[in-house]
Motif scaffolding. Sequence first.
Motif, PDB file in Angstrom:
ATOM      1  N   ASP A  78       1.409  -9.110   7.600  1.00 17.84           N
ATOM      2  CA  ASP A  78       0.835 -10.157   8.453  1.00 17.84           C
ATOM      3  C   ASP A  78       1.866 -11.268   8.654  1.00 17.84           C
ATOM      4  OD1 ASP A  78      -0.597 -12.157   9.686  1.00 17.84           O
ATOM      5  OD2 ASP A  78      -2.342 -11.997   8.351  1.00 17.84           O
ATOM      6  N   LYS A  79       2.384 -11.396   9.871  1.00 17.13           N
ATOM      7  CA  LYS A  79       3.442 -12.368  10.141  1.00 17.13           C
ATOM      8  C   LYS A  79       2.946 -13.813  10.072  1.00 17.13           C
ATOM      9  CE  LYS A  79       6.106  -9.191  13.059  1.00 17.13           C
ATOM     10  NZ  LYS A  79       7.139  -8.961  12.027  1.00 17.13           N
ATOM     11  N   THR A  80       1.623 -13.986  10.051  1.00 19.22           N
ATOM     12  CA  THR A  80       1.093 -15.345   9.963  1.00 19.22           C
ATOM     13  C   THR A  80       1.007 -15.834   8.522  1.00 19.22           C
ATOM     14  OG1 THR A  80      -1.248 -14.684   9.802  1.00 19.22           O
ATOM     15  CG2 THR A  80      -0.294 -14.880  12.019  1.00 19.22           C
ATOM     16  N   LYS A  81       1.169 -14.948   7.559  1.00 21.55           N
ATOM     17  CA  LYS A  81       1.085 -15.331   6.156  1.00 21.55           C
ATOM     18  C   LYS A  81       2.401 -15.958   5.694  1.00 21.55           C
ATOM     19  CE  LYS A  81      -3.057 -13.672   5.230  1.00 21.55           C
ATOM     20  NZ  LYS A  81      -4.179 -14.552   4.805  1.00 21.55           N
ATOM     21  N   SER A  82       2.295 -17.032   4.912  1.00 18.97           N
ATOM     22  CA  SER A  82       3.486 -17.691   4.397  1.00 18.97           C
ATOM     23  C   SER A  82       4.056 -16.915   3.210  1.00 18.97           C
ATOM     24  CB  SER A  82       3.141 -19.113   3.945  1.00 18.97           C
ATOM     25  OG  SER A  82       2.291 -19.074   2.794  1.00 18.97           O
ATOM     26  N   ARG A  83       5.273 -17.253   2.852  1.00 19.58           N
ATOM     27  CA  ARG A  83       5.899 -16.623   1.692  1.00 19.58           C
ATOM     28  C   ARG A  83       5.062 -16.878   0.437  1.00 19.58           C
ATOM     29  NH1 ARG A  83       9.747 -18.605  -2.090  1.00 19.58           N
ATOM     30  NH2 ARG A  83      10.935 -16.930  -3.087  1.00 19.58           N
ATOM     31  N   GLY A  84       4.575 -18.090   0.285  1.00 16.05           N
ATOM     32  CA  GLY A  84       3.770 -18.423  -0.884  1.00 16.05           C
ATOM     33  C   GLY A  84       2.491 -17.610  -0.951  1.00 16.05           C
ATOM     34  N   GLU A  85       1.837 -17.431   0.197  1.00 11.08           N
ATOM     35  CA  GLU A  85       0.593 -16.650   0.235  1.00 11.08           C
ATOM     36  C   GLU A  85       0.856 -15.190  -0.132  1.00 11.08           C
ATOM     37  OE1 GLU A  85      -2.225 -18.705   3.598  1.00 11.08           O
ATOM     38  OE2 GLU A  85      -0.367 -17.742   4.299  1.00 11.08           O
ATOM     39  N   LYS A  86       1.964 -14.662   0.336  1.00 13.16           N
ATOM     40  CA  LYS A  86       2.308 -13.276   0.018  1.00 13.16           C
ATOM     41  C   LYS A  86       2.590 -13.108  -1.467  1.00 13.16           C
ATOM     42  CE  LYS A  86       4.067 -12.312   4.654  1.00 13.16           C
ATOM     43  NZ  LYS A  86       5.233 -12.044   5.501  1.00 13.16           N
ATOM     44  N   ILE A  87       3.269 -14.070  -2.054  1.00 15.09           N
ATOM     45  CA  ILE A  87       3.592 -13.984  -3.486  1.00 15.09           C
ATOM     46  C   ILE A  87       2.323 -14.104  -4.324  1.00 15.09           C
ATOM     47  CG2 ILE A  87       4.734 -15.189  -5.383  1.00 15.09           C
ATOM     48  CD1 ILE A  87       7.049 -15.773  -3.511  1.00 15.09           C
ATOM     49  N   GLU A  88       1.406 -15.000  -3.919  1.00 15.10           N
ATOM     50  CA  GLU A  88       0.152 -15.129  -4.666  1.00 15.10           C
ATOM     51  C   GLU A  88      -0.661 -13.838  -4.594  1.00 15.10           C
ATOM     52  OE1 GLU A  88      -0.996 -17.552  -6.736  1.00 15.10           O
ATOM     53  OE2 GLU A  88       1.098 -18.161  -6.505  1.00 15.10           O
ATOM     54  N   SER A  89      -0.702 -13.227  -3.431  1.00  6.32           N
ATOM     55  CA  SER A  89      -1.406 -11.953  -3.281  1.00  6.32           C
ATOM     56  C   SER A  89      -0.719 -10.860  -4.092  1.00  6.32           C
ATOM     57  CB  SER A  89      -1.450 -11.562  -1.798  1.00  6.32           C
ATOM     58  OG  SER A  89      -2.188 -10.374  -1.616  1.00  6.32           O
ATOM     59  N   MET A  90       0.595 -10.924  -4.143  1.00  2.00           N
ATOM     60  CA  MET A  90       1.380  -9.966  -4.925  1.00  2.00           C
ATOM     61  C   MET A  90       1.056 -10.096  -6.412  1.00  2.00           C
ATOM     62  SD  MET A  90       5.506  -9.587  -4.763  1.00  2.00           S
ATOM     63  CE  MET A  90       6.371  -8.144  -5.382  1.00  2.00           C
ATOM     64  N   LYS A  91       0.923 -11.328  -6.879  1.00  2.00           N
ATOM     65  CA  LYS A  91       0.585 -11.559  -8.286  1.00  2.00           C
ATOM     66  C   LYS A  91      -0.811 -11.022  -8.608  1.00  2.00           C
ATOM     67  CE  LYS A  91       3.505 -15.662  -8.937  1.00  2.00           C
ATOM     68  NZ  LYS A  91       3.503 -17.136  -9.160  1.00  2.00           N
ATOM     69  N   ALA A  92      -1.738 -11.176  -7.679  1.00  2.00           N
ATOM     70  CA  ALA A  92      -3.099 -10.678  -7.900  1.00  2.00           C
ATOM     71  C   ALA A  92      -3.109  -9.153  -7.998  1.00  2.00           C
ATOM     72  CB  ALA A  92      -4.008 -11.149  -6.769  1.00  2.00           C
ATOM     73  N   ALA A  93      -2.335  -8.496  -7.123  1.00  2.00           N
ATOM     74  CA  ALA A  93      -2.241  -7.035  -7.172  1.00  2.00           C
ATOM     75  C   ALA A  93      -1.606  -6.573  -8.472  1.00  2.00           C
ATOM     76  CB  ALA A  93      -1.437  -6.524  -5.980  1.00  2.00           C
ATOM     77  N   HIS A  94      -0.572  -7.298  -8.907  1.00  2.00           N
ATOM     78  CA  HIS A  94       0.112  -6.962 -10.158  1.00  2.00           C
ATOM     79  C   HIS A  94      -0.834  -7.135 -11.344  1.00  2.00           C
ATOM     80  CE1 HIS A  94       2.578  -8.052 -13.712  1.00  2.00           C
ATOM     81  NE2 HIS A  94       3.333  -7.051 -13.289  1.00  2.00           N
ATOM     82  N   SER A  95      -1.599  -8.219 -11.341  1.00  2.00           N
ATOM     83  CA  SER A  95      -2.538  -8.478 -12.429  1.00  2.00           C
ATOM     84  C   SER A  95      -3.593  -7.379 -12.516  1.00  2.00           C
ATOM     85  CB  SER A  95      -3.212  -9.833 -12.213  1.00  2.00           C
ATOM     86  OG  SER A  95      -4.158 -10.085 -13.231  1.00  2.00           O
ATOM     87  N   LYS A  96      -4.082  -6.925 -11.378  1.00  2.00           N
ATOM     88  CA  LYS A  96      -5.081  -5.848 -11.373  1.00  2.00           C
ATOM     89  C   LYS A  96      -4.484  -4.548 -11.890  1.00  2.00           C
ATOM     90  CE  LYS A  96      -9.114  -4.069 -10.525  1.00  2.00           C
ATOM     91  NZ  LYS A  96     -10.319  -4.493 -11.294  1.00  2.00           N
ATOM     92  N   HIS A  97      -3.254  -4.264 -11.497  1.00  2.00           N
ATOM     93  CA  HIS A  97      -2.607  -3.053 -11.995  1.00  2.00           C
ATOM     94  C   HIS A  97      -2.461  -3.108 -13.511  1.00  2.00           C
ATOM     95  CE1 HIS A  97       0.766  -0.355 -13.038  1.00  2.00           C
ATOM     96  NE2 HIS A  97       0.281   0.405 -12.067  1.00  2.00           N
ATOM     97  N   HIS A  98      -2.097  -4.253 -14.025  1.00  2.00           N
ATOM     98  CA  HIS A  98      -1.976  -4.420 -15.476  1.00  2.00           C
ATOM     99  C   HIS A  98      -3.327  -4.175 -16.153  1.00  2.00           C
ATOM    100  CE1 HIS A  98      -0.506  -5.964 -19.290  1.00  2.00           C
ATOM    101  NE2 HIS A  98      -1.542  -6.797 -19.333  1.00  2.00           N
ATOM    102  N   GLU A  99      -4.383  -4.694 -15.559  1.00  2.00           N
ATOM    103  CA  GLU A  99      -5.725  -4.547 -16.127  1.00  2.00           C
ATOM    104  C   GLU A  99      -6.153  -3.080 -16.207  1.00  2.00           C
ATOM    105  OE1 GLU A  99     -10.227  -5.193 -14.468  1.00  2.00           O
ATOM    106  OE2 GLU A  99      -8.774  -6.783 -14.036  1.00  2.00           O
ATOM    107  N   ILE A 100      -5.984  -2.343 -15.119  1.00  2.00           N
ATOM    108  CA  ILE A 100      -6.453  -0.958 -15.116  1.00  2.00           C
ATOM    109  C   ILE A 100      -5.530  -0.047 -15.916  1.00  2.00           C
ATOM    110  CG2 ILE A 100      -7.719  -1.213 -12.962  1.00  2.00           C
ATOM    111  CD1 ILE A 100      -5.439   0.111 -11.475  1.00  2.00           C
ATOM    112  N   THR A 101      -4.259  -0.438 -16.063  1.00  2.00           N
ATOM    113  CA  THR A 101      -3.354   0.332 -16.920  1.00  2.00           C
ATOM    114  C   THR A 101      -3.793   0.225 -18.377  1.00  2.00           C
ATOM    115  OG1 THR A 101      -1.478   0.049 -15.408  1.00  2.00           O
ATOM    116  CG2 THR A 101      -0.971   0.589 -17.704  1.00  2.00           C
ATOM    117  N   LEU A 102      -4.063  -0.992 -18.833  1.00  2.00           N
ATOM    118  CA  LEU A 102      -4.540  -1.182 -20.201  1.00  2.00           C
ATOM    119  C   LEU A 102      -5.860  -0.449 -20.418  1.00  2.00           C
ATOM    120  CD1 LEU A 102      -3.787  -4.953 -20.968  1.00  2.00           C
ATOM    121  CD2 LEU A 102      -2.595  -2.927 -21.824  1.00  2.00           C
ATOM    122  N   GLN A 103      -6.705  -0.470 -19.417  1.00  2.00           N
ATOM    123  CA  GLN A 103      -7.984   0.222 -19.497  1.00  2.00           C
ATOM    124  C   GLN A 103      -7.777   1.721 -19.713  1.00  2.00           C
ATOM    125  OE1 GLN A 103     -10.451   0.888 -15.797  1.00  2.00           O
ATOM    126  NE2 GLN A 103     -11.711  -0.697 -16.767  1.00  2.00           N
ATOM    127  N   ALA A 104      -6.835   2.309 -18.973  1.00  2.00           N
ATOM    128  CA  ALA A 104      -6.598   3.754 -19.056  1.00  2.00           C
ATOM    129  C   ALA A 104      -6.009   4.151 -20.399  1.00  2.00           C
ATOM    130  CB  ALA A 104      -5.680   4.206 -17.928  1.00  2.00           C
TER     131      ALA A 104
END
Length: 608
Positions: free
Chosen positions: A465-491
Amino acid sequence: MATAKTEKTFQFEEDLPSLPVPSLEDSLQNYLDSVKVVVTPGEYEKTRRIVKEFEVNIGPKLHAELTKRAEKSKNWLEEWWEKFAYLQSREPVAVLNGATAMDGVNMSMWPPRDGTQLKRASQAIWVASKYFLKLRREEDSVDRAPNGNPISMHQLRSLFCSCREPGVDCDKMRRYFKTESEGPCPNHVIVLCNGHIFRLEVFNEKEELYGSNEILRQLVDIKRRCSPWQGQCIGVLTAAKRDQWGKAYNHMCSLSNQNADHFEVIRSAMFAVALDDETPRSHIQGMLAGVGGSNVQDRWYDKSYVQIIFESGVFIYTSDHTAFDGLAAFKLAIHNQGEYNVANMRCMGNEEIHESRDMPEELIFQTDDKVEEYKRLAVESYMEHSSTIDMVGSHIDCDRKWVKSKGFSPDAFMQMAIQLSYYTKYGRPGTCYETGATVMFYHGRTDTIRTCTEEMIDWCKAMLDKTKSRGEKIESMKAAHSKHHEITLQAISGGAFDRYLLGLYIISQEMGYDVPEIFLDETYTKSGGGGNFVLSTSQLGRFYQLGAVAPMVKNGYGVFYNLLAERYFATVISYKTCPETDSMEFFDQIRHSLMVMIQLLREGPAKL
């Protein structure tokens, strides 16, 4: 507790905790969370209704029965997983279900070179046989979890002296390995060359390993005896569909007791070695030839470990995935690399040559026209599948330490790149399986990490999305990373739901119920359930240990990667017969995605 110096490889296995049974309520909610991103709102509402009905009706009964099973067994999944994931399938092991892999020795010491086949084969045999001895004596170190607790080493028992036995309806797994304290076990090797099969002895009667010079002497003899004409090519039968191979096997055993004895010699061997006259010029070409090369007569796909040394000196191996997962392959690769690093490459082990010893015995089978027809059908099936595989692989500039310095897991970073690549290329989420090791538990193997999460796809959308700022993309990236960490520990903690749902399905069939609607729902398959993930992925460690398995579905990809210190290595495999997929294009997309992600985290604006 024993010290690190005195502990034995398998000594902690019985003390490991039992594989837990996840909560029914949590598992079903996690399942719903995972499917929401890959279905329409209407499909999701239908699935939610089906899941809730399952939760209040038949689900608790099945869960109760599964719990009873777990009370009687330290690993309620072990027998089922081996049977239903592997042995019951009637599809060929060759191409579709076997793994192809390569140790780092090809990169560091053994570049392709004509005229090196037999010497390298003798050294590869010696190194692997030394690891066999190490396991027999329980001298390999016990791996441990980050908290210091030992993990399961049980898979190493299936690395050597293991093999499938074909059946018409279902195969069996045969294991012959024993530690020295448990008693004697077979220690011979099977060598396949130009359609011939030989029994090679690499130990003397005191179980002392011959040096590589003596092994080389015997390999030279084998090669000489195979050169004039092609052998019986019995190995091609192992490439057939499993029911056909089962019928051929039963027929051959009925023809002659000697046939049955020869099959037992092959099954019980430490491992098999193929002297292949193909000449791949790279590691990827070698791995591709291992999974789908022209010399199917020089394979025994049922064996857990098959070394393949090509005429060009390239060394790879194949394995039947039934016996073990990545842990055993990693341990073997670490041992191998260590031996190659310190060994005298002129001769490994004792330099003595035993000229008076008998030469290797060739296994001659009794056959008839029916066997020849089975062989013809096996080759036909193999050629149909082997011609469809496409594989590429190379380094990607991505520094593992730099990724960690930015607060991201190197594994999650790669998983995010894979998902971003699929979303960018196809405009939709890609259901994804990542291997999660459950080795903290007794006889633990794997469970599924479903990496295609809502958070992951929200981030993919933000990146495009070209309308998203760099900061917004990084925050979304952190959320995706956090979820991956959560489900990895779960598995890895035994809380994933895919194997659990499989258990409930099997229980329902054993109790005579109709198949529960949750498993007939289109969403179950669409989300990857039942082995239908579009992306099949696995991390192969942090050193050179390359590997690949065919995709789960015809329009899917297999992505297998190494997280090296200063760069990643990725192998992508797909089916050429699918017009939607292209291994090279997807590899290039992954590389581009990693570059974009790295650029995003660096100072300055991200160029997307």
